[in-house]
Design an enzyme around this catalytic site. Structure first.
Site, PDB file in Angstrom:
ATOM      1  N   TYR A  81      -3.734  -2.890  10.303  1.00 48.61           N
ATOM      2  CA  TYR A  81      -2.602  -2.141  10.099  1.00 48.61           C
ATOM      3  C   TYR A  81      -3.249  -0.937  11.085  1.00 48.61           C
ATOM      4  CZ  TYR A  81      -0.768  -4.805   6.249  1.00 48.61           C
ATOM      5  OH  TYR A  81      -0.421  -5.777   5.867  1.00 48.61           O
ATOM      6  N   TYR A 454       6.792  -3.553   4.251  1.00 53.03           N
ATOM      7  CA  TYR A 454       6.218  -2.553   3.265  1.00 53.03           C
ATOM      8  C   TYR A 454       5.158  -1.659   3.947  1.00 53.03           C
ATOM      9  CZ  TYR A 454       1.625  -4.510   1.982  1.00 53.03           C
ATOM     10  OH  TYR A 454       0.438  -4.503   2.102  1.00 53.03           O
ATOM     11  N   ARG A 455       4.634  -2.144   5.043  1.00 52.92           N
ATOM     12  CA  ARG A 455       3.548  -1.483   5.636  1.00 52.92           C
ATOM     13  C   ARG A 455       3.438  -2.289   6.967  1.00 52.92           C
ATOM     14  NH1 ARG A 455      -2.305  -2.850   2.701  1.00 52.92           N
ATOM     15  NH2 ARG A 455      -3.604  -0.940   3.593  1.00 52.92           N
TER      16      ARG A 455
END
Ligand code: ADP
Length: 506
Positions: A81, A454-455
């Site tokens: 991420y 969600y991310r």
């Protein structure tokens, strides 16, 4: 953002000591996102490493004075991420790894951590002090307890929704003010980390996946050590087993019998941490069915696998197991391996019993070379049919782009999160040329079905924010109103979650 002023470095050094102002090339590179497709896009200018909240406040004041963009990290292990790298190139990483205070409330089962506390630190602290509280850890437990919860990371026990366990935070706002949320807003409150709300609005959630404040202390609920843990590792033989398996488990999840989020992952999720592709084939194209079968046989894994666990008093766990057995009676499972732990047994050494691990990082070796991955994780309703449909569509996209399918479906109480990892070898230019196009097509495909991520990785924060478009992006308008009110100089994490300060908006 005005040009970076070298006087800012001097001011940071005066405030926190020059040894904690990190500006050499080696320093800078240590904060790069080594999994990124192009690391240079998110290269920071350097880093500052404060020792406490007062130093964070001093840094924030200087950042406002010199208009320096800060990117707060706790331990910066957000692999897939963005790691420790900022969205905006040239930001200064605000590295809080030195802030490592841990205060456990043994009786009430909570902990107050500073950002630098890692899962291994907290685990060691609980073990060394013989405190009967369990962690919930993410697959790669190198990261921080606070940063992972703030980015809505997940774990495997019934406390696995980490953001949901947050109870009270201390935050430095972009103007340098220091706030405690919930009951902590009353000086000396003994209930700060015990009750989720205070008086008036609840603000904890506002600091998750946002750029509205720097969390300097975070309250978190921990699981009292259970009397027993029991469950099964289920293996399923066929791709089509995904649908009925979800429909079998979901009623038990909704009723509250299963309190962790079982995650059904495909064979590669299991295999990629144990072996490398080149051990099985030299063909760089799509994997042959015979290769998949050989890998599955060697490691005894299904096409899909899921681990289900119950935590609590032994009688309750045993009764829960009987309900689970009944639910899977006559179902065509490939195998089920029972798992059992009882208080007094040595730690099981698995995230299912809250023990931190780092071996899942090995999956970045799947292709060899400089490995990495990027996560694509849309959320869908908890239906076997919809999961099958999602699986077939995304599988076809993996095939179209010549990538190996690596995915799982994690069962929330009312939703499924389809976590995909696009595993790659950064030294394979041909492969790397396909990743971005594939990622964008996956997000567009999810959007077409009303599914949002969600991310997401720092490369794709604007893309994903764009897909949340109800009423012509009313959520974005709300986010930027809050951003402009709290952070008029735009110093805090510009671009995080697609939220940009005035003057920087794409
Ligand atoms: P971990 O080390 O647990 O993997 P990181 O430090 O990488 O977590 O944090 C994940 C993300 O959460 C970061 O990119 C940052 O945007 C945000 N974040 C982390 N710590 C804080 C904090 N203390 N305050 C505000 N945001 C934070």
């Amino acid at each position: 953002m005005t040009e970076f002023n070298p006087a800012a470095w001097r001011a940071f050094s005066d405030a926190i000591g020059s040894q904690w102002v990190l500006t050499t090339e080696t320093d800078r590179q240590s904060y790069f996102d080594h999994f990124a497709q192009d690391e240079s896009l998110h290269a920071p200018a350097g880093a500052v490493a404060p020792a406490n909240a007062e130093e964070v406040r001093a840094i924030v004041r200087i950042a406002n004075q010199y208009r320096v963009p800060l990117w707060p990290i706790s331990r910066g292990k957000n692999f897939g991420y963005g790691g420790s790298a900022p969205v905006m190139q040239g930001s200064v990483v605000l590295d809080m790894t030195r802030m490592k205070a841990i205060e456990v409330d043994r009786e009430n089962g909570t902990v107050l951590v500073e950002p630098g506390v890692g899962f291994f630190d907290l685990y060691d602290h609980l073990q060394e002090n013989d405190i009967p509280l369990w962690l919930s850890v993410p697959g790669n437990s190198w990261g921080s307890v606070a940063g992972n919860a703030l980015d809505r990371g997940v774990g495997y026990t019934s406390y696995g929704d980490h953001a949901a366990q947050i109870c009270g935070v201390e935050v430095v706002l972009p103007d340098g003010d220091l706030v405690r949320t919930g009951m902590g807003a009353m000086a000396g409150s003994p209930a700060w980390n015990l009750h989720h709300h205070g008086f008036g609005p609840s603000w904890d959630g506002m600091f998750c996946q946002s750029n509205f404040g720097i969390v300097t202390k975070l309250g978190l609920w921990l699981m009292p050590e259970p009397g027993a843990v029991a469950g099964y590792d289920f293996e399923f033989d066929q791709p089509d087993d995904l649908g009925w398996a979800i429909d079998t488990l979901m009623p038990l999840r909704k009723s509250g019998l299963i309190r962790q989020a079982p995650s059904i992952g495909n064979w590669l999720r299991s295999a990629a941490v144990m072996t490398r592709r080149e051990e099985w084939t030299s063909n760089r194209g799509p994997l042959d069915e015979s290769v998949v079968t050989a890998i599955r046989e060697r490691f005894h894994i299904g096409w899909w696998s899921v681990q289900v666990r119950f935590y609590g008093d032994e009688e309750v766990v045993d009764a829960s197991m009987r309900v689970l057995d009944r639910a899977f009676d006559n179902k065509p499972i490939l195998s089920k391996l029972p798992a059992r732990w009882k208080r007094g047994d040595p730690p099981e050494g698995s995230p299912m019993t809250g023990v931190p691990v780092s071996f899942p990082l090995a999956n970045s070796n799947w292709h060899g070379g400089r490995g990495g991955h990027v996560g694509y994780s849309p959320v869908l309703p908890p239906s076997g049919d919809l999961a099958m449909d999602q699986f077939r569509r995304t599988y076809a996209l993996y095939e179209k782009y010549g990538m190996d399918y690596h995915a799982s479906f994690a069962m929330g109480e009312r939703s499924l999160t389809n976590v995909n990892q696009l595993l790659y070898n950064k030294d394979d230019a041909d492969m790397m040329g396909r990743v971005d196009g594939m990622f964008r097509e996956l997000v567009a495909d999810a959007k077409a079905h009303g599914y949002g991520e969600y991310r997401t990785h720092i490369d794709y924060m604007d893309l994903v924010a764009e897909s949340f478009d109800f009423n012509d992006h009313a959520l974005r308008r709300l986010n930027v109103k809050v951003k402009d009110a709290l952070d008029p100089n735009g110093i805090l994490a510009p671009g995080k979650s697609g939220i940009w300060p005035r003057g920087e908006r794409p």
